[in-house]
Design an enzyme around this catalytic site. Sequence first.
Site, PDB file in Angstrom:
ATOM      1  CB  CYS A   1       1.030 -19.364 -93.299  1.00 24.93           C
ATOM      2  SG  CYS A   1      -0.694 -19.650 -92.905  1.00 24.93           S
TER       3      CYS A   1
ATOM      4  CB  CYS B   1      -1.119 -18.843 -96.371  1.00 26.48           C
ATOM      5  SG  CYS B   1      -1.146 -17.827 -94.873  1.00 26.48           S
TER       6      CYS B   1
ATOM      7  CB  CYS C   1      -5.683  21.010 -83.763  1.00 23.60           C
ATOM      8  SG  CYS C   1      -4.534  19.664 -84.073  1.00 23.60           S
TER       9      CYS C   1
ATOM     10  CB  CYS D   1      -7.364  17.645 -83.655  1.00 22.91           C
ATOM     11  SG  CYS D   1      -6.121  18.221 -82.476  1.00 22.91           S
TER      12      CYS D   1
END
Length: 433
Positions: A55, A58, A186, A189
């Site tokens: 790049c 970069c 849970c 979760c």
Amino acid sequence: MKSFFKFLVFTLTAVAVNCMYDSSDEVVELTDSNFDSRVTHSDSIWVVEFYAPWCGHCKSLAPEYKKAAKALKGTVKVGAVNCDDNKSSCGQYGIRGFPTIKIFGSKKTPVDYNGARNALGIIDSALAEAKTKAKDILSGGGSSSSSSGSKSSGKNEVVELTDANFDKLVLESDDVWLVEFFAPWCGHCKNLAPHWEKAAAELKGKVKLGALDATVHTTKASQYGIQGYPTIKFFPGGKKDRHSVQDYDGGRTSSDIVTWALDKYADSVPAPEIKELVGQTTYKECIEKPLCIFSFLPHILDCDSTCRNTYIKILQDLGDKYKQKLWGWVWMEAGAQTELESSLDIGGFGYPAMAVLNHKKAMYSVLKGSFTYEGISAYLRDISFGRGQTSQMKSTVPKIEEISGWDGKDGVLPEEEDIDLSDVELDDIKDEL
């Protein structure tokens, strides 16, 4: 022996090409194997650059990034990830262009650095994040909220869904939705909750995130065959039925969720309208997009309606091809917006011409190749990968003229004025001479 030395030279050359930084720099080389232990599991604030060795941007950033690393030594850690070799880390944080810089103050919610690409800008942002973190610790702030019902210290963009409001909010709306079906007890979760909330905030305005307690609102849970927790379902925009609902099959981090959702959102978004730039409103709409693509088409007297429509059709086809990028597209007649042309260095290559603007960074790039589908497509592909030459915009607030739009017709030459010379005496002309 000669063969060994050739191998050694080749190996050292390959390492130099594939790594932007070395042991003499203060930039820590981060990899898939050490990223979590060095960054996400540490108490230090980190500035991390995600780059690709090929790049150009970069390579231009590297000297400034090294300066920032040396200046921040002992205060903020500075690292870099080569995305060609460490795809897992780069994929986890949804890296799509190079270089991308993130500041890890809160490890669950790193912030994107969008400032100037120089040492001072990076240093200022890193120290500001350090100051914010110190104040947060001092005030005792910190915990994230849960989509399964725990209270939040900040605004939660996750919509609480129930059997009563599900149809109206989700099924009868034109919005794109991701819905989590959870159970309060849970563990998975609970682990998902902070990521779900962060993703909801990042996706605001594009994709809505909801959560439904399947142990309470059993009608909807049964309707969608929920058997385990958490289960995530995707509901596309527009009219919805049970056949259009899809299972979410992405990762469980906020960046995974955002990346997956944006891909689905972009798929459901129609091809962008290729608008004529007729005033400030059109200009503002375009530059608010991630990139605005300006096309400067020949004057209607130099390129008739058929010619112009051919160019617009090319832009429409390209808009459809790159619609997932959510770019803005506008065109204008050559000479209609002279100040904008000057700001984007248009005019030296003739018409048609094209420039791509990142208004947030005030950086632009001009198409040097052919104004054809293939030529523009290759140019835009390089732009999306961080390749190509860019320049600083000469004026970030060019004057945009309010003009009448094209009527779709061919141009008409102005009528020649008839001059009656019948009363002119040649002798009078001679006397004047």
